[in-house]
Write a protein that holds these residues in place. Sequence first.
Motif, PDB file in Angstrom:
ATOM      1  N   ASN A 145       0.859  -1.168   0.000  1.00 50.86           N
ATOM      2  CA  ASN A 145       0.000   0.000   0.000  1.00 50.86           C
ATOM      3  C   ASN A 145       0.904   1.229   0.000  1.00 50.86           C
ATOM      4  O   ASN A 145       0.934   2.011   0.936  1.00 50.86           O
ATOM      5  CB  ASN A 145      -0.916  -0.014   1.228  1.00 50.86           C
ATOM      6  N   HIS A 146       1.636   1.393  -1.051  1.00 57.79           N
ATOM      7  CA  HIS A 146       2.626   2.445  -1.141  1.00 57.79           C
ATOM      8  C   HIS A 146       1.971   3.799  -1.380  1.00 57.79           C
ATOM      9  O   HIS A 146       0.991   3.914  -2.098  1.00 57.79           O
ATOM     10  CB  HIS A 146       3.615   2.130  -2.270  1.00 57.79           C
ATOM     11  N   TYR A 147       2.530   4.841  -0.787  1.00 56.49           N
ATOM     12  CA  TYR A 147       2.002   6.197  -0.921  1.00 56.49           C
ATOM     13  C   TYR A 147       1.850   6.614  -2.387  1.00 56.49           C
ATOM     14  O   TYR A 147       0.877   7.271  -2.743  1.00 56.49           O
ATOM     15  CB  TYR A 147       2.911   7.198  -0.198  1.00 56.49           C
ATOM     16  N   ALA A 148       2.772   6.232  -3.236  1.00 56.74           N
ATOM     17  CA  ALA A 148       2.721   6.658  -4.637  1.00 56.74           C
ATOM     18  C   ALA A 148       1.435   6.195  -5.322  1.00 56.74           C
ATOM     19  O   ALA A 148       0.871   6.909  -6.147  1.00 56.74           O
ATOM     20  CB  ALA A 148       3.932   6.136  -5.392  1.00 56.74           C
ATOM     21  N   PHE A 149       0.944   5.008  -4.967  1.00 56.74           N
ATOM     22  CA  PHE A 149      -0.308   4.536  -5.567  1.00 56.74           C
ATOM     23  C   PHE A 149      -1.464   5.454  -5.183  1.00 56.74           C
ATOM     24  O   PHE A 149      -2.314   5.790  -5.999  1.00 56.74           O
ATOM     25  CB  PHE A 149      -0.617   3.101  -5.145  1.00 56.74           C
ATOM     26  N   GLY A 150      -1.504   5.874  -3.928  1.00 54.99           N
ATOM     27  CA  GLY A 150      -2.554   6.781  -3.462  1.00 54.99           C
ATOM     28  C   GLY A 150      -2.444   8.147  -4.097  1.00 54.99           C
ATOM     29  O   GLY A 150      -3.450   8.775  -4.432  1.00 54.99           O
ATOM     30  N   ALA A 151      -1.229   8.634  -4.293  1.00 51.13           N
ATOM     31  CA  ALA A 151      -1.026   9.945  -4.896  1.00 51.13           C
ATOM     32  C   ALA A 151      -1.504   9.947  -6.346  1.00 51.13           C
ATOM     33  O   ALA A 151      -2.128  10.902  -6.798  1.00 51.13           O
ATOM     34  CB  ALA A 151       0.443  10.343  -4.817  1.00 51.13           C
ATOM     35  N   ILE A 152      -1.240   8.876  -7.057  1.00 55.86           N
ATOM     36  CA  ILE A 152      -1.704   8.767  -8.447  1.00 55.86           C
ATOM     37  C   ILE A 152      -3.219   8.689  -8.477  1.00 55.86           C
ATOM     38  O   ILE A 152      -3.873   9.334  -9.288  1.00 55.86           O
ATOM     39  CB  ILE A 152      -1.064   7.546  -9.140  1.00 55.86           C
ATOM     40  N   GLY A 153      -3.793   7.926  -7.568  1.00 53.75           N
ATOM     41  CA  GLY A 153      -5.244   7.828  -7.490  1.00 53.75           C
ATOM     42  C   GLY A 153      -5.887   9.170  -7.201  1.00 53.75           C
ATOM     43  O   GLY A 153      -6.872   9.554  -7.827  1.00 53.75           O
ATOM     44  N   GLU A 154      -5.323   9.906  -6.251  1.00 58.16           N
ATOM     45  CA  GLU A 154      -5.874  11.223  -5.922  1.00 58.16           C
ATOM     46  C   GLU A 154      -5.792  12.150  -7.133  1.00 58.16           C
ATOM     47  O   GLU A 154      -6.730  12.885  -7.435  1.00 58.16           O
ATOM     48  CB  GLU A 154      -5.123  11.859  -4.755  1.00 58.16           C
ATOM     49  N   TRP A 155      -4.676  12.151  -7.832  1.00 54.57           N
ATOM     50  CA  TRP A 155      -4.507  12.990  -9.020  1.00 54.57           C
ATOM     51  C   TRP A 155      -5.566  12.644 -10.062  1.00 54.57           C
ATOM     52  O   TRP A 155      -6.182  13.539 -10.642  1.00 54.57           O
ATOM     53  CB  TRP A 155      -3.107  12.792  -9.599  1.00 54.57           C
ATOM     54  N   PHE A 156      -5.810  11.373 -10.261  1.00 52.84           N
ATOM     55  CA  PHE A 156      -6.811  10.972 -11.250  1.00 52.84           C
ATOM     56  C   PHE A 156      -8.200  11.444 -10.830  1.00 52.84           C
ATOM     57  O   PHE A 156      -8.919  12.063 -11.628  1.00 52.84           O
ATOM     58  CB  PHE A 156      -6.812   9.454 -11.463  1.00 52.84           C
ATOM     59  N   TYR A 157      -8.601  11.159  -9.625  1.00 56.20           N
ATOM     60  CA  TYR A 157      -9.943  11.554  -9.165  1.00 56.20           C
ATOM     61  C   TYR A 157     -10.109  13.070  -9.162  1.00 56.20           C
ATOM     62  O   TYR A 157     -11.105  13.596  -9.648  1.00 56.20           O
ATOM     63  CB  TYR A 157     -10.210  11.023  -7.748  1.00 56.20           C
ATOM     64  N   ARG A 158      -9.137  13.785  -8.568  1.00 54.13           N
ATOM     65  CA  ARG A 158      -9.278  15.225  -8.365  1.00 54.13           C
ATOM     66  C   ARG A 158      -9.027  16.042  -9.622  1.00 54.13           C
ATOM     67  O   ARG A 158      -9.713  17.040  -9.849  1.00 54.13           O
ATOM     68  CB  ARG A 158      -8.330  15.672  -7.266  1.00 54.13           C
ATOM     69  N   TYR A 159      -8.078  15.655 -10.443  1.00 56.46           N
ATOM     70  CA  TYR A 159      -7.709  16.506 -11.580  1.00 56.46           C
ATOM     71  C   TYR A 159      -8.204  15.985 -12.923  1.00 56.46           C
ATOM     72  O   TYR A 159      -8.721  16.758 -13.720  1.00 56.46           O
ATOM     73  CB  TYR A 159      -6.197  16.737 -11.600  1.00 56.46           C
TER      74      TYR A 159
END
Length: 153
Positions: free
Chosen positions: A18-32
Amino acid sequence: MAKKADGSFWSADMNSFNHYAFGAIGEWFYRYVAGIDTVEAEPGFKHIRIRPLPGEGLNYAKATYQSMYGEIVSGWKLLNGEMNVEVKIPPNTTATLELPNALQDRVTEHGVRLGEAEGVRIAALHDNRVTLELASGTYRFQYEWRTSSEVKS
């Protein structure tokens, strides 16, 4: 994550998948990219901000988010100079939707002009976008896609 020479992991018990980078990419996709975002004054998706962000080389995106009020959907598709935006706003919530590179008189919702569309209120008109306030429901917007310079002229 520690790997052996053959590419396998030393021990699944000692590695976080559950690496932070996976969450950061997910947030970028959802938010932007899909554009689903919160409004600070109304947390928990009571009021939703949706600002899809088409980019060069990217002509389709769709995301769903299960909020405590229900499912939020934001999807857009750019094809042959036409932008199609689909949003779903759950019950007991409202949303602000920004349509990029849009002109008010060229946007329809389910084939109906904006001024006649149920649950849709025009909030603001800018040089290169139309901002709408939406009641809960499912909407399908369609308009001619123009570059930012074409919208301004």
